[in-house]
Design an enzyme around this catalytic site. Sequence first.
Site, PDB file in Angstrom:
ATOM      1  N   ARG A 139      20.152 -25.816   5.680  1.00 44.32           N
ATOM      2  CA  ARG A 139      20.419 -24.806   4.650  1.00 44.32           C
ATOM      3  C   ARG A 139      19.610 -25.034   3.378  1.00 44.32           C
ATOM      4  O   ARG A 139      19.372 -24.100   2.611  1.00 44.32           O
ATOM      5  CB  ARG A 139      21.917 -24.724   4.314  1.00 44.32           C
ATOM      6  CG  ARG A 139      22.194 -23.664   3.242  1.00 44.32           C
ATOM      7  CD  ARG A 139      23.650 -23.394   2.991  1.00 44.32           C
ATOM      8  NE  ARG A 139      24.429 -24.585   2.862  1.00 44.32           N
ATOM      9  CZ  ARG A 139      24.454 -25.383   1.788  1.00 44.32           C
ATOM     10  NH1 ARG A 139      23.726 -25.096   0.721  1.00 44.32           N
ATOM     11  NH2 ARG A 139      25.206 -26.457   1.767  1.00 44.32           N
ATOM     12  N   ASP A 174       6.651  -6.545  -4.026  1.00 38.37           N
ATOM     13  CA  ASP A 174       6.896  -6.627  -2.589  1.00 38.37           C
ATOM     14  C   ASP A 174       5.554  -6.374  -1.900  1.00 38.37           C
ATOM     15  O   ASP A 174       5.001  -5.276  -1.979  1.00 38.37           O
ATOM     16  CB  ASP A 174       7.945  -5.575  -2.196  1.00 38.37           C
ATOM     17  CG  ASP A 174       8.315  -5.641  -0.722  1.00 38.37           C
ATOM     18  OD1 ASP A 174       7.435  -5.983   0.097  1.00 38.37           O
ATOM     19  OD2 ASP A 174       9.471  -5.325  -0.384  1.00 38.37           O
ATOM     20  N   TYR A 183      11.480   0.555  -0.766  1.00 32.46           N
ATOM     21  CA  TYR A 183      12.213   0.404   0.492  1.00 32.46           C
ATOM     22  C   TYR A 183      13.705   0.671   0.218  1.00 32.46           C
ATOM     23  O   TYR A 183      14.248   0.200  -0.792  1.00 32.46           O
ATOM     24  CB  TYR A 183      11.989  -1.014   1.037  1.00 32.46           C
ATOM     25  CG  TYR A 183      12.985  -1.386   2.086  1.00 32.46           C
ATOM     26  CD1 TYR A 183      13.075  -0.662   3.278  1.00 32.46           C
ATOM     27  CD2 TYR A 183      13.861  -2.444   1.900  1.00 32.46           C
ATOM     28  CE1 TYR A 183      14.014  -0.981   4.239  1.00 32.46           C
ATOM     29  CE2 TYR A 183      14.798  -2.777   2.859  1.00 32.46           C
ATOM     30  CZ  TYR A 183      14.870  -2.040   4.022  1.00 32.46           C
ATOM     31  OH  TYR A 183      15.808  -2.359   4.969  1.00 32.46           O
ATOM     32  N   LYS A 188       7.985  -8.335   9.327  1.00 36.79           N
ATOM     33  CA  LYS A 188       6.982  -7.306   9.599  1.00 36.79           C
ATOM     34  C   LYS A 188       5.632  -7.954   9.931  1.00 36.79           C
ATOM     35  O   LYS A 188       5.523  -8.645  10.910  1.00 36.79           O
ATOM     36  CB  LYS A 188       6.898  -6.364   8.384  1.00 36.79           C
ATOM     37  CG  LYS A 188       8.281  -5.881   7.874  1.00 36.79           C
ATOM     38  CD  LYS A 188       9.018  -5.064   8.893  1.00 36.79           C
ATOM     39  CE  LYS A 188      10.227  -4.304   8.407  1.00 36.79           C
ATOM     40  NZ  LYS A 188      11.318  -5.022   7.794  1.00 36.79           N
TER      41      LYS A 188
END
Length: 393
Positions: free
Chosen positions: A59, A185, A113, A210
């Site tokens: 983590r 982004d 987005y 992506k």
Amino acid sequence: MAGRETPNRQIDARQIETKLIHAGEASPRYAGAISMPIFQSSTFEYSGESDYHDVRYIRLNNTPNHVVLHAKLAALENAEGAVVASSGMAAISTALLSLLASGDHLIVQDTLYGGTHDLVSQDLPALGIGVTFVDGRDPSSWATQIRPTTRAIYVEALSNPLLQLPDLEAVVGFAREHAIVSMIDNTFTSPMNFRPAELGFDLSLHSATKYLNGHTDIVAGAVIGRTDLVDQVRRKLNHLGGTLDPHAAFLLHRGLKTLAVRVRHQNVSALRLAEFLDRHPAVTRVNYPGLPGHPQHALASRLFDGFGGMISFELEGGLAAVERCFDRLTLPASAPSLGGVESLVTRPSTTSHAGMERRLRESLGISDTLVRLSVGLEATEDLIQDFEQALTS
Ligand code: PLP
């Protein structure tokens, strides 16, 4: 155990194709393995760490699979540092929450987005964070929006799904003038076509789901940029828990190695498809920054090394025509997401932007009939022929 993660302050002068394969790789290799093994261990032997964030634990984003990705991603964008996350939204939300607290203010581009738009328009205000939307293409409208509490400005390199290009140089200048953080982004452009740190952006964000991974088989995210800010994001991520699983990290690492050949093909193929669609009588509008008619074509030509694999367009005949086209297409599947080896088509109003209120969506230019195409790695001629037969009744 790999050595401590050190900030990648030295710019790696090798070409991006070489960095995709070699940057950040363990030296010496683990047991001589040419391909980086998966370290599927949640915890690691204590070796004297005194800071909680240095304790080796999945983590805490510091296993060997994380460390190699951080160094490679930073090198790809010629940035100081990077951290991976469990999804693009984990990267974006954690980056924003590492910079903004109750009472702070964010300036953000209006066409984004859908998931990011929902986050900044719903979740941030619920936490007491003020948000102002601006037209990213019109810097003259931003100055009146700045407040003493403004901490950051946020844009997309190429907006999803309209392929608008904000005035990126003005965003960096505005952030510097007002001593706020510039965030971008960079999912649609990928480090192949644009490296935000080179222009002076402080933080670049990715849905690594992506192009970075490219094979439609994981969700992942990344934050790349100034080490002081990346470190802040990493610490927040450790608290919020949006870590990347080692197996997904392995797949992202594997996918990254072919980014150059994939994106180069997609740049060429998408431009040809956009030109084909632009000439087609059944198509009323094509949004693609590589077309001379795109309003920011000159800016894209100057700032980007390629125009990318994403196109959006409108058809004559409304929804019925779109549905007929989707039914007839044999190569692109109708599915959300993008940036993979398979071509995909989607109507953003029913997928990526379904959460946005209809009136707002339409006022931004995202109609019910807008089609978004992610160009994959199929032969361009086959894709053109497939669209030709799907668009011709
Ligand atoms: N940013 C952009 C431009 C996107 O298109 C997406 C997803 O489609 C995201 C961020 C969110 O990424 P993820 O689905 O990996 O959380």
